[in-house]
Design a protein around this motif. Structure first.
Motif, PDB file in Angstrom:
ATOM      1  N   PHE A 172       0.826  -1.206   0.000  1.00 48.74           N
ATOM      2  CA  PHE A 172       0.000   0.000   0.000  1.00 48.74           C
ATOM      3  C   PHE A 172       0.864   1.261   0.000  1.00 48.74           C
ATOM      4  N   THR A 173       1.952   1.228   0.724  1.00 47.46           N
ATOM      5  CA  THR A 173       2.831   2.396   0.727  1.00 47.46           C
ATOM      6  C   THR A 173       3.473   2.594  -0.638  1.00 47.46           C
ATOM      7  N   VAL A 174       3.721   1.500  -1.334  1.00 42.79           N
ATOM      8  CA  VAL A 174       4.331   1.594  -2.666  1.00 42.79           C
ATOM      9  C   VAL A 174       3.366   2.220  -3.663  1.00 42.79           C
ATOM     10  N   ILE A 175       2.124   1.700  -3.714  1.00 47.32           N
ATOM     11  CA  ILE A 175       1.195   2.191  -4.737  1.00 47.32           C
ATOM     12  C   ILE A 175       0.582   3.542  -4.384  1.00 47.32           C
ATOM     13  N   MET A 176       0.641   3.932  -3.099  1.00 49.01           N
ATOM     14  CA  MET A 176       0.110   5.233  -2.696  1.00 49.01           C
ATOM     15  C   MET A 176       1.144   6.349  -2.781  1.00 49.01           C
ATOM     16  N   ASP A 177       2.375   5.998  -3.086  1.00 50.68           N
ATOM     17  CA  ASP A 177       3.411   7.025  -3.248  1.00 50.68           C
ATOM     18  C   ASP A 177       3.014   7.978  -4.373  1.00 50.68           C
ATOM     19  N   ARG A 178       3.183   9.251  -4.160  1.00 49.96           N
ATOM     20  CA  ARG A 178       2.734  10.231  -5.154  1.00 49.96           C
ATOM     21  C   ARG A 178       3.529  10.138  -6.459  1.00 49.96           C
ATOM     22  N   ASP A 179       4.695   9.479  -6.390  1.00 51.31           N
ATOM     23  CA  ASP A 179       5.508   9.308  -7.590  1.00 51.31           C
ATOM     24  C   ASP A 179       5.255   7.968  -8.284  1.00 51.31           C
ATOM     25  N   TRP A 180       4.201   7.265  -7.857  1.00 50.58           N
ATOM     26  CA  TRP A 180       3.856   5.983  -8.496  1.00 50.58           C
ATOM     27  C   TRP A 180       3.641   6.209  -9.998  1.00 50.58           C
ATOM     28  N   PRO A 181       4.412   5.525 -10.847  1.00 50.91           N
ATOM     29  CA  PRO A 181       4.382   5.849 -12.273  1.00 50.91           C
ATOM     30  C   PRO A 181       3.523   4.927 -13.141  1.00 50.91           C
ATOM     31  N   HIS A 182       2.843   3.958 -12.532  1.00 49.70           N
ATOM     32  CA  HIS A 182       2.242   2.897 -13.334  1.00 49.70           C
ATOM     33  C   HIS A 182       0.730   3.015 -13.518  1.00 49.70           C
ATOM     34  N   GLY A 183       0.124   4.049 -12.984  1.00 52.65           N
ATOM     35  CA  GLY A 183      -1.280   4.293 -13.231  1.00 52.65           C
ATOM     36  C   GLY A 183      -2.226   3.566 -12.297  1.00 52.65           C
TER      37      GLY A 183
ATOM     38  N   ALA B  29      -4.835   1.415 -13.080  1.00 51.61           N
ATOM     39  CA  ALA B  29      -5.142   0.009 -13.359  1.00 51.61           C
ATOM     40  C   ALA B  29      -4.139  -0.921 -12.691  1.00 51.61           C
ATOM     41  N   ALA B  30      -2.863  -0.583 -12.775  1.00 53.49           N
ATOM     42  CA  ALA B  30      -1.837  -1.411 -12.129  1.00 53.49           C
ATOM     43  C   ALA B  30      -2.000  -1.390 -10.615  1.00 53.49           C
ATOM     44  N   ALA B  31      -2.334  -0.219 -10.065  1.00 57.37           N
ATOM     45  CA  ALA B  31      -2.530  -0.116  -8.616  1.00 57.37           C
ATOM     46  C   ALA B  31      -3.700  -0.984  -8.161  1.00 57.37           C
ATOM     47  N   VAL B  32      -4.777  -1.015  -8.945  1.00 51.17           N
ATOM     48  CA  VAL B  32      -5.935  -1.845  -8.603  1.00 51.17           C
ATOM     49  C   VAL B  32      -5.564  -3.322  -8.654  1.00 51.17           C
ATOM     50  N   ASP B  33      -4.847  -3.727  -9.717  1.00 55.83           N
ATOM     51  CA  ASP B  33      -4.420  -5.125  -9.826  1.00 55.83           C
ATOM     52  C   ASP B  33      -3.567  -5.527  -8.624  1.00 55.83           C
ATOM     53  N   ILE B  34      -2.644  -4.678  -8.253  1.00 58.10           N
ATOM     54  CA  ILE B  34      -1.741  -4.989  -7.143  1.00 58.10           C
ATOM     55  C   ILE B  34      -2.512  -5.075  -5.827  1.00 58.10           C
ATOM     56  N   THR B  35      -3.466  -4.184  -5.638  1.00 56.75           N
ATOM     57  CA  THR B  35      -4.272  -4.213  -4.420  1.00 56.75           C
ATOM     58  C   THR B  35      -5.050  -5.518  -4.307  1.00 56.75           C
ATOM     59  N   LEU B  36      -5.698  -5.916  -5.399  1.00 55.33           N
ATOM     60  CA  LEU B  36      -6.484  -7.152  -5.384  1.00 55.33           C
ATOM     61  C   LEU B  36      -5.591  -8.376  -5.208  1.00 55.33           C
ATOM     62  N   LEU B  37      -4.504  -8.421  -5.947  1.00 60.36           N
ATOM     63  CA  LEU B  37      -3.620  -9.581  -5.860  1.00 60.36           C
ATOM     64  C   LEU B  37      -2.983  -9.693  -4.476  1.00 60.36           C
ATOM     65  N   GLY B  38      -2.585  -8.566  -3.906  1.00 63.56           N
ATOM     66  CA  GLY B  38      -2.039  -8.610  -2.556  1.00 63.56           C
ATOM     67  C   GLY B  38      -3.040  -9.173  -1.569  1.00 63.56           C
ATOM     68  N   ARG B  39      -4.290  -8.791  -1.728  1.00 60.49           N
ATOM     69  CA  ARG B  39      -5.350  -9.307  -0.854  1.00 60.49           C
ATOM     70  C   ARG B  39      -5.545 -10.809  -1.043  1.00 60.49           C
ATOM     71  N   PHE B  40      -5.437 -11.290  -2.276  1.00 63.86           N
ATOM     72  CA  PHE B  40      -5.593 -12.727  -2.518  1.00 63.86           C
ATOM     73  C   PHE B  40      -4.527 -13.518  -1.750  1.00 63.86           C
ATOM     74  N   TYR B  41      -3.286 -13.063  -1.816  1.00 60.88           N
ATOM     75  CA  TYR B  41      -2.217 -13.776  -1.103  1.00 60.88           C
ATOM     76  C   TYR B  41      -2.389 -13.673   0.412  1.00 60.88           C
ATOM     77  N   GLU B  42      -2.795 -12.506   0.872  1.00 61.37           N
ATOM     78  CA  GLU B  42      -2.990 -12.313   2.311  1.00 61.37           C
ATOM     79  C   GLU B  42      -4.097 -13.222   2.840  1.00 61.37           C
ATOM     80  N   ARG B  43      -5.187 -13.332   2.097  1.00 63.41           N
ATOM     81  CA  ARG B  43      -6.293 -14.195   2.527  1.00 63.41           C
ATOM     82  C   ARG B  43      -5.907 -15.666   2.436  1.00 63.41           C
ATOM     83  N   TYR B  44      -5.177 -16.034   1.411  1.00 67.71           N
ATOM     84  CA  TYR B  44      -4.709 -17.417   1.258  1.00 67.71           C
ATOM     85  C   TYR B  44      -3.903 -17.827   2.489  1.00 67.71           C
TER      86      TYR B  44
END
Length: 220
Positions: free
Chosen positions: A165-176, A178-193
């Protein structure tokens, strides 16, 4: 009669252990598909998910039959009830691996993850698979100390998940976005697993000790 009943309980435990191995393989392959943009591997995980669902149904059918026909008490009752809950958690682990594989398929041939976050998901994948394989051994051995040791690996996944979350919320995040949403969802999948793997281990502690360990999350 009681000897045959305990043979059935042992068979049920072996089925749960086999399920744990199935979902470990599923997450291992899903992570490889995610990191390598491997469509063939992603499709394999997706198609194999039906086998996990069938395994859960088989475990639950046997567990309910034991409840109905044998009227178990004490430790035996705990074993059957724990098996029902564990089968549910293991099936959810399979679903979460499925979600990872579907993300890889959805973005193919493009990679899902920016290079910046790939090491985090590689590590979460390794830990998640290790947790599932540890859960398999805990089911087979009923080792309470080994069951409790899963908490440490789960904490590592939680730490990585929070850091993302700290990575994708950084104001200098360059990947847009859509990538932030994918990372958020995927991180949650691993955390729940990882949480569900710990839940399976806690059910084994419940069987052995008669006490359910306290939960560290709200809905494992």
């Amino acid at each position: 009669m009681r000897e045959a009943y305990h043979v059935e309980l042992d068979q049920l435990a072996q089925k749960l252990a086999a399920m744990s191995a199935q979902v470990a393989d599923a997450m291992e392959q899903a992570t490889q598909a995610l990191l390598g943009a491997d469509l063939e591997l992603a499709e394999r995980v997706i198609s194999d998910d039906a086998k996990v669902d069938e395994a859960r149904a088989d475990c639950e059918e046997q567990a309910y039959a034991l409840l109905a026909l044998q009227a178990p008490v004490a430790t035996d009752l705990r074993t059957v009830l724990a098996a029902i809950h564990a089968a549910e958690s293991l099936e959810r682990m399979g679903d979460l691996a499925l979600h990872v594989a579907k993300a890889a398929r959805r973005r193919h041939p493009d990679p899902v993850l920016p290079e910046q976050v790939r090491p985090y998901f590689s590590e979460m994948g390794k830990i998640a698979v290790r947790l599932a394989r540890q859960a398999e051994q805990v089911i087979r051995t009923k080792d309470v100390e080994a069951a409790r040791s899963l908490e440490t690996d789960d904490d590592q996944v939680d730490d990585i998940h929070r850091h993302l979350f700290t990575v994708i919320m950084d104001r200098d995040w360059p990947h847009g976005v859509a990538a932030a949403v994918d990372i958020t969802l995927l991180g949650r999948f691993y955390e729940r697993y990882a949480d569900h793997a710990v839940s399976v281990a806690r059910r084994v502690v419940f069987v052995v000790t008669g006490k359910m360990p306290g939960y560290g999350t709200d809905d494992i």
